[in-house]
Design an enzyme around this catalytic site. Structure first.
Site, PDB file in Angstrom:
ATOM      1  N   GLY A   1       0.867  -1.180   0.000  1.00  0.00           N
ATOM      2  CA  GLY A   1       0.000   0.000   0.000  1.00  0.00           C
ATOM      3  C   GLY A   1       0.892   1.214   0.000  1.00  0.00           C
ATOM      4  N   GLU A   2       0.499   2.243   0.706  1.00  0.00           N
ATOM      5  CA  GLU A   2       1.342   3.440   0.822  1.00  0.00           C
ATOM      6  C   GLU A   2       1.802   3.526   2.267  1.00  0.00           C
ATOM      7  OE1 GLU A   2       1.943   4.863  -2.076  1.00  0.00           O
ATOM      8  OE2 GLU A   2       3.460   6.029  -1.032  1.00  0.00           O
ATOM      9  N   SER A   3       3.098   3.343   2.493  1.00  0.00           N
ATOM     10  CA  SER A   3       3.579   3.205   3.868  1.00  0.00           C
ATOM     11  C   SER A   3       3.248   4.427   4.734  1.00  0.00           C
ATOM     12  CB  SER A   3       5.080   2.909   3.891  1.00  0.00           C
ATOM     13  OG  SER A   3       5.783   3.846   3.119  1.00  0.00           O
TER      14      SER A   3
ATOM     15  N   CYS B   1       6.370  -5.273   0.891  1.00  0.00           N
ATOM     16  CA  CYS B   1       6.414  -3.982   0.197  1.00  0.00           C
ATOM     17  C   CYS B   1       6.273  -2.813   1.178  1.00  0.00           C
ATOM     18  CB  CYS B   1       5.355  -3.970  -0.898  1.00  0.00           C
ATOM     19  SG  CYS B   1       5.798  -2.906  -2.254  1.00  0.00           S
TER      20      CYS B   1
ATOM     21  N   ARG C   1      12.403   4.048  -0.737  1.00  0.00           N
ATOM     22  CA  ARG C   1      11.026   3.910  -1.223  1.00  0.00           C
ATOM     23  C   ARG C   1      10.976   4.065  -2.743  1.00  0.00           C
ATOM     24  NH1 ARG C   1       6.830   7.580   1.821  1.00  0.00           N
ATOM     25  NH2 ARG C   1       5.459   6.352   0.506  1.00  0.00           N
TER      26      ARG C   1
ATOM     27  N   ILE D   1       5.742  -3.858  -7.331  1.00  0.00           N
ATOM     28  CA  ILE D   1       4.893  -2.707  -7.632  1.00  0.00           C
ATOM     29  C   ILE D   1       5.398  -1.517  -6.818  1.00  0.00           C
ATOM     30  CG2 ILE D   1       2.523  -1.822  -7.631  1.00  0.00           C
ATOM     31  CD1 ILE D   1       1.606  -4.809  -7.443  1.00  0.00           C
ATOM     32  N   ARG D   2       6.057  -0.580  -7.470  1.00  0.00           N
ATOM     33  CA  ARG D   2       6.656   0.574  -6.769  1.00  0.00           C
ATOM     34  C   ARG D   2       7.364   0.110  -5.492  1.00  0.00           C
ATOM     35  NH1 ARG D   2       3.085   4.953  -5.123  1.00  0.00           N
ATOM     36  NH2 ARG D   2       4.897   6.297  -5.194  1.00  0.00           N
TER      37      ARG D   2
ATOM     38  N   HIS E   1       5.329  -8.902  -3.797  1.00  0.00           N
ATOM     39  CA  HIS E   1       3.972  -9.275  -3.357  1.00  0.00           C
ATOM     40  C   HIS E   1       3.708 -10.768  -3.564  1.00  0.00           C
ATOM     41  CE1 HIS E   1       2.222  -5.191  -2.877  1.00  0.00           C
ATOM     42  NE2 HIS E   1       3.233  -4.870  -3.666  1.00  0.00           N
TER      43      HIS E   1
ATOM     44  N   GLU F   1       1.376 -12.531  -2.401  1.00  0.00           N
ATOM     45  CA  GLU F   1      -0.065 -12.845  -2.386  1.00  0.00           C
ATOM     46  C   GLU F   1      -0.666 -12.797  -3.794  1.00  0.00           C
ATOM     47  OE1 GLU F   1       1.281 -10.032  -1.616  1.00  0.00           O
ATOM     48  OE2 GLU F   1       0.031  -8.374  -2.319  1.00  0.00           O
TER      49      GLU F   1
HETATM   50  N1  GLN Z   1       5.517   2.782  -2.829  1.00  0.00           N
HETATM   51  C1  GLN Z   1       4.905   2.314  -1.625  1.00  0.00           C
HETATM   52  C2  GLN Z   1       5.477   3.041  -0.419  1.00  0.00           C
HETATM   53  O1  GLN Z   1       6.449   3.716  -0.531  1.00  0.00           O
HETATM   54  C3  GLN Z   1       5.050   0.819  -1.497  1.00  0.00           C
HETATM   55  C4  GLN Z   1       4.428   0.132  -2.686  1.00  0.00           C
HETATM   56  C5  GLN Z   1       3.719  -1.150  -2.382  1.00  0.00           C
HETATM   57  O2  GLN Z   1       3.451  -1.484  -1.235  1.00  0.00           O
HETATM   58  N2  GLN Z   1       3.304  -1.835  -3.423  1.00  0.00           N
HETATM   59  O3  GLN Z   1       4.958   2.937   0.637  1.00  0.00           O
END
Ligand code: GLN
Length: 204
Positions: free
Chosen positions: A46-48, A78, A108, A137-138, A173, A175
């Site tokens: 997600g977005e930390s 992630c 990040r 993913i990012r 990921h 999952e």
């Molecule tokens: N870019 C997100 C972050 O910096 C992490 C990306 C992810 O969890 N898929 O939190």
């Protein structure tokens, strides 16, 4: 055995499904009291910053941090890896650590933007001869790690699956594939830590 899944953002359902396929009860965790009775926790991506802020507001960040310091097993994927990291680098400089406990420095978004998401196959000796398909993913990149950190899997020479004590973290990921091996590996870690705690509380 119950292993909770942090249910603030990300692939909550997919992580729960993987655990349930292993016969593990996987309740959702949103507040400190949801940690009661759990043997371990998975933190999805997600977005930390968002996840960390919401965890802080509910008191979950403090409650989980205390448990981690007492040896509670947590697997961060992630953004979850970022939340566990002792040092976090962003595009404009360092961030304060969230939970900490895992002696790594992460950058990040270092594996590129959302549209540059990619998959790869990596060998993980602990999981057997079949390589593990990993989805990025990012994703955060592990820039460095302390001597207490064990690298279980790497991509192009850089760690992407690491563990330290009861903590496990991956930049990718697991999952999102059908492979249950990493969830099973974490569940085994949780079981071992329960057995160690039972021995310790039984005394000499
Ligand atoms: N870019 C997100 C972050 O910096 C992490 C990306 C992810 O969890 N898929 O939190």
């Amino acid at each position: 055995m119950r292993i909770g899944v942090l249910a603030i953002q990300g692939d909550v359902r997919e992580h729960r499904r993987h655990l349930e396929r292993l016969g593990i009860d996987a309740p959702e965790v949103r507040a400190p009291q949801h940690l009661d009775g759990l043997a371990g926790l998975i933190m999805p991506g997600g977005e930390s910053s968002t996840i960390g802020m919401l965890m802080s507001e509910s008191g979950l960040l403090d409650a989980l941090g205390q448990r981690i310091r007492a040896g509670f097993p947590v697997y961060g994927t992630c953004a979850g890896m970022i939340l566990l990291a002792n040092r976090v680098e962003g595009a404009r400089g360092p961030f304060p650590a969230w939970l900490a406990g895992l002696d790594i420095t992460v950058a990040r978004n270092a594996y590129g933007r959302q549209v540059q998401s990619f998959e790869a196959d990596i060998p993980v000796a602990e999981l057997g001869p079949e390589p593990v398909r990993v989805v990025f993913i990012r994703a955060p990149k592990v820039l460095s790690h302390g001597p207490g950190v064990r690298v279980l899997g790497s991509l192009d020479g850089e760690p992407v699956l690491v563990e330290q004590g009861a903590l496990l973290a991956s930049s990718f990921h697991p999952e999102l594939t059908d492979d249950l091996r990493i969830h099973r590996y974490f569940a085994d870690k949780v079981r071992q830590s329960q057995e160690a705690a039972a021995v310790a509380s039984a005394g000499p």
